[in-house]
Design a protein around this motif. Sequence first.
Motif, PDB file in Angstrom:
ATOM      1  N   ASP A 149       0.817  -1.220   0.000  1.00  7.64           N
ATOM      2  CA  ASP A 149       0.000   0.000   0.000  1.00  7.64           C
ATOM      3  C   ASP A 149       0.848   1.267   0.000  1.00  7.64           C
ATOM      4  O   ASP A 149       0.453   2.275  -0.582  1.00  7.64           O
ATOM      5  N   GLN A 150       2.001   1.239   0.672  1.00  7.88           N
ATOM      6  CA  GLN A 150       2.882   2.409   0.711  1.00  7.88           C
ATOM      7  C   GLN A 150       4.249   2.051   0.146  1.00  7.88           C
ATOM      8  O   GLN A 150       5.281   2.529   0.623  1.00  7.88           O
ATOM      9  N   GLY A 151       4.228   1.215  -0.876  1.00 10.84           N
ATOM     10  CA  GLY A 151       5.473   0.698  -1.447  1.00 10.84           C
ATOM     11  C   GLY A 151       6.402   1.758  -1.999  1.00 10.84           C
ATOM     12  O   GLY A 151       7.627   1.591  -1.965  1.00 10.84           O
ATOM     13  N   ASP A 152       5.860   2.872  -2.515  1.00 10.62           N
ATOM     14  CA  ASP A 152       6.705   3.932  -3.079  1.00 10.62           C
ATOM     15  C   ASP A 152       7.633   4.530  -2.029  1.00 10.62           C
ATOM     16  O   ASP A 152       8.755   4.932  -2.337  1.00 10.62           O
ATOM     17  N   VAL A 153       7.158   4.600  -0.786  1.00  9.26           N
ATOM     18  CA  VAL A 153       7.957   5.211   0.283  1.00  9.26           C
ATOM     19  C   VAL A 153       9.045   4.249   0.770  1.00  9.26           C
ATOM     20  O   VAL A 153      10.057   4.674   1.334  1.00  9.26           O
ATOM     21  N   LEU A 154       8.858   2.961   0.524  1.00  8.48           N
ATOM     22  CA  LEU A 154       9.803   1.953   1.030  1.00  8.48           C
ATOM     23  C   LEU A 154      10.517   1.220  -0.100  1.00  8.48           C
ATOM     24  O   LEU A 154      10.969   0.090   0.071  1.00  8.48           O
ATOM     25  N   ALA A 155      10.644   1.845  -1.257  1.00 13.91           N
ATOM     26  CA  ALA A 155      11.252   1.178  -2.402  1.00 13.91           C
ATOM     27  C   ALA A 155      12.776   1.195  -2.361  1.00 13.91           C
ATOM     28  O   ALA A 155      13.421   0.450  -3.103  1.00 13.91           O
ATOM     29  N   ASP A 156      13.392   2.010  -1.493  1.00 12.77           N
ATOM     30  CA  ASP A 156      14.852   2.136  -1.462  1.00 12.77           C
ATOM     31  C   ASP A 156      15.482   1.214  -0.425  1.00 12.77           C
ATOM     32  O   ASP A 156      14.837   0.788   0.542  1.00 12.77           O
ATOM     33  N   ARG A 157      16.765   0.939  -0.631  1.00 11.37           N
ATOM     34  CA  ARG A 157      17.586   0.218   0.339  1.00 11.37           C
ATOM     35  C   ARG A 157      18.356   1.234   1.186  1.00 11.37           C
ATOM     36  O   ARG A 157      18.708   2.324   0.692  1.00 11.37           O
ATOM     37  N   PRO A 158      18.640   0.911   2.454  1.00  8.94           N
ATOM     38  CA  PRO A 158      19.429   1.841   3.278  1.00  8.94           C
ATOM     39  C   PRO A 158      20.859   1.943   2.789  1.00  8.94           C
ATOM     40  O   PRO A 158      21.396   0.995   2.192  1.00  8.94           O
ATOM     41  N   ASN A 159      21.453   3.078   3.030  1.00 12.61           N
ATOM     42  CA  ASN A 159      22.837   3.321   2.596  1.00 12.61           C
ATOM     43  C   ASN A 159      23.804   2.780   3.650  1.00 12.61           C
ATOM     44  O   ASN A 159      24.470   3.517   4.363  1.00 12.61           O
ATOM     45  N   LEU A 160      23.878   1.446   3.740  1.00 11.73           N
ATOM     46  CA  LEU A 160      24.753   0.800   4.714  1.00 11.73           C
ATOM     47  C   LEU A 160      26.123   0.538   4.097  1.00 11.73           C
ATOM     48  O   LEU A 160      26.202   0.116   2.932  1.00 11.73           O
ATOM     49  N   VAL A 415      14.316   1.329   3.424  1.00 14.96           N
ATOM     50  CA  VAL A 415      14.492   2.595   4.137  1.00 14.96           C
ATOM     51  C   VAL A 415      13.386   3.552   3.713  1.00 14.96           C
ATOM     52  O   VAL A 415      12.951   3.541   2.550  1.00 14.96           O
ATOM     53  N   THR A 416      12.897   4.326   4.658  1.00 11.70           N
ATOM     54  CA  THR A 416      11.842   5.294   4.344  1.00 11.70           C
ATOM     55  C   THR A 416      12.435   6.480   3.576  1.00 11.70           C
ATOM     56  O   THR A 416      13.457   7.033   3.982  1.00 11.70           O
ATOM     57  N   THR A 417      11.788   6.848   2.474  1.00  9.45           N
ATOM     58  CA  THR A 417      12.251   7.989   1.682  1.00  9.45           C
ATOM     59  C   THR A 417      11.550   9.284   2.087  1.00  9.45           C
ATOM     60  O   THR A 417      11.914  10.353   1.611  1.00  9.45           O
ATOM     61  N   ARG A 418      10.537   9.186   2.940  1.00  6.70           N
ATOM     62  CA  ARG A 418       9.896  10.355   3.551  1.00  6.70           C
ATOM     63  C   ARG A 418       9.156   9.875   4.801  1.00  6.70           C
ATOM     64  O   ARG A 418       9.065   8.676   5.045  1.00  6.70           O
ATOM     65  N   ASP A 419       8.671  10.801   5.600  1.00  5.45           N
ATOM     66  CA  ASP A 419       7.920  10.421   6.794  1.00  5.45           C
ATOM     67  C   ASP A 419       6.716   9.572   6.405  1.00  5.45           C
ATOM     68  O   ASP A 419       6.064   9.834   5.383  1.00  5.45           O
ATOM     69  N   ILE A 420       6.427   8.569   7.225  1.00  2.90           N
ATOM     70  CA  ILE A 420       5.358   7.636   6.892  1.00  2.90           C
ATOM     71  C   ILE A 420       4.576   7.288   8.149  1.00  2.90           C
ATOM     72  O   ILE A 420       5.148   7.190   9.246  1.00  2.90           O
ATOM     73  N   PHE A 474       9.040 -14.718  -0.827  1.00  2.22           N
ATOM     74  CA  PHE A 474       9.783 -13.855  -1.741  1.00  2.22           C
ATOM     75  C   PHE A 474       9.582 -12.385  -1.411  1.00  2.22           C
ATOM     76  O   PHE A 474       9.908 -11.518  -2.217  1.00  2.22           O
ATOM     77  N   SER A 475       9.000 -12.080  -0.238  1.00  2.82           N
ATOM     78  CA  SER A 475       8.636 -10.729   0.175  1.00  2.82           C
ATOM     79  C   SER A 475       7.469 -10.240  -0.668  1.00  2.82           C
ATOM     80  O   SER A 475       6.745 -11.045  -1.274  1.00  2.82           O
ATOM     81  N   ALA A 476       7.281  -8.922  -0.730  1.00  2.00           N
ATOM     82  CA  ALA A 476       6.118  -8.365  -1.432  1.00  2.00           C
ATOM     83  C   ALA A 476       6.423  -6.931  -1.841  1.00  2.00           C
ATOM     84  O   ALA A 476       7.402  -6.326  -1.404  1.00  2.00           O
ATOM     85  N   GLY A 477       5.575  -6.388  -2.694  1.00  2.00           N
ATOM     86  CA  GLY A 477       5.716  -4.997  -3.097  1.00  2.00           C
ATOM     87  C   GLY A 477       6.688  -4.797  -4.242  1.00  2.00           C
ATOM     88  O   GLY A 477       7.022  -5.723  -4.991  1.00  2.00           O
ATOM     89  N   LYS A 478       7.178  -3.574  -4.377  1.00  2.00           N
ATOM     90  CA  LYS A 478       8.031  -3.204  -5.501  1.00  2.00           C
ATOM     91  C   LYS A 478       9.386  -3.905  -5.466  1.00  2.00           C
ATOM     92  O   LYS A 478      10.030  -4.061  -6.509  1.00  2.00           O
ATOM     93  N   ARG A 479       9.824  -4.326  -4.282  1.00  2.00           N
ATOM     94  CA  ARG A 479      11.118  -4.997  -4.157  1.00  2.00           C
ATOM     95  C   ARG A 479      10.968  -6.512  -4.041  1.00  2.00           C
ATOM     96  O   ARG A 479      11.885  -7.193  -3.573  1.00  2.00           O
TER      97      ARG A 479
END
Length: 534
Positions: A149-160, A415-420, A474-479
């Motif tokens: 539902d909020q996949g756009d905000v969680l589409a990135d990986r953290p910069n580890l 990683v969150t790309t904005r507040d959620i 296999f997880s879910a969403g955009k990733r």
Amino acid sequence: FYWSGDSRQPRSQEEPPALFRQARVLECRMDSILSVFGSYVNWDVKSLLLFTAVFILTADYIKNRRPGSFPPGPRAFPIVGNLFTVDYNRTHESLTQVTDVKKIDHSKCHRLTNGTLAERYGDVYSLRMGQTWIVVLNRFDVLKEALVDQGDVLADRPNLPLLQDISQGLGVIFSNGKIWKQQRRFALSTLKHFGFGKKSLKPVILEEFSYCAKEFKSHKGKPFDPHLILNNAVSNIICSLVFGHRFEYGDEKFMELMSLPLFCNTFIIIYLKCLWLYLCTYRSSVKDFIRVEVKEHKHNWDPSDNRDYIDCYLSEIQMNKGQADDTFDEENLVVCVFDLFLAGSETTSTTLRWAFLYMVKYPEIQAKVQAEIDKVVGTSRQPSMEDRADLPYTDAVIHEIQRMSNIVPLSLPHVTTRDIRLGGYTIPKGVTIIPNLTSVLFDKNEWETPDAFNPGHFLNPEGKFVKRAAFIPFSAGKRVCLGENLARMELFLFFTSLMQHFTFSMPAGVKPVMDFRFGITLSPLPYEVCLTSR
């Protein structure tokens, strides 16, 4: 003069006694002054250290205290947070349960879902690992709300740093933004063109099974470790798609790459260092291997006849040359192939190793699967994807193996790309999110017997196969896993072919050990198995 403790003799035997007395008085006064000064200095250093410690602890508390709207969680220690409250040999269990994992009888229960952190803090809770906050998501509804539902905000990986060392921000697994979108879209369309997840891939998989079966038969029913053979077989399928050809199992370079261990488990500091060193070594070896393949492709490349993924990528490089938003180059090609190679081999071969163990542990289930395959497929032909609808029990067993083996228990971090807003809490931009797949695959509210191997989870009362919404290995969403379609096809064709040709058993007097080793994937401990031709 005489000084206290001085072994020197007086300059002259005639020196006056009064002079000695004056020297002794002066000495005592100096000792007194030095004593007072030393006490002051010691007190000042202690005060400085105390002030520094108090300042650091206070700054750490102010900087890292949980805001009122942030997900709750266990109390964190100063500086290190919850770093030492997690068992890094059983990380997924540490993040799922609150009881002492060392007191659990894992031989009786492979996974536990009672007494979870979610039951204490809710389905969305937070942990502080050093100076980094992470939020753990539990239960199917929460993961669906976040990843879908909020996949756009969680589409990135953290910069580890560890992930950056592996990928340098390139490829399809750990990249973000424009690079990730372009590379994933290209990979999906190109591999689909070559039969990725389609019926046309069937001959490639079944041909590779014939080589695999030949290796199994060479052991003549004696105990052997199937790990390397399965790795070779599954890796050759992705090699056929990416490189345009397979490798012989005896190929020296191919065997060296396949025999590299993919896991490292010990105390956290050693664990992270060893994992980092291993991944750097593994990455370097595989990349050198890939660069040789790319060089050979360039030498024989015909843009009008793209034979595989590398040929298509070389064409894409040529087509996008000079464009402002171009992310296609040879270095990105190498990293993308590395990602496909890693993701397309290890998870599937590990699942098959778990399948061997579950079949020897439950011989009655193995016999029932073989009876269904004998009835539908027989012995005169190979299984096909068209048989899947007529093999509901076999399909259910495969899905239950995937559920119980829990190959990637914590998925990969987001990683969150904005507040959620999630679960009633506000999670700020830049916070690492851990989707706890274990909490879904072993949720007592989703599965009738979550801790037991039960193919009935995927069968309706009429015995027909039913896929459950909470089945998300296999997880879910955009990733969602890029190789899901390929993995599902490989598992079905390999498993049914193996059950058609072999019966699995443990060596005499040996019982199957269902414990695991936590690493890049959740793998079974090394074991030997006997395969008898049917």
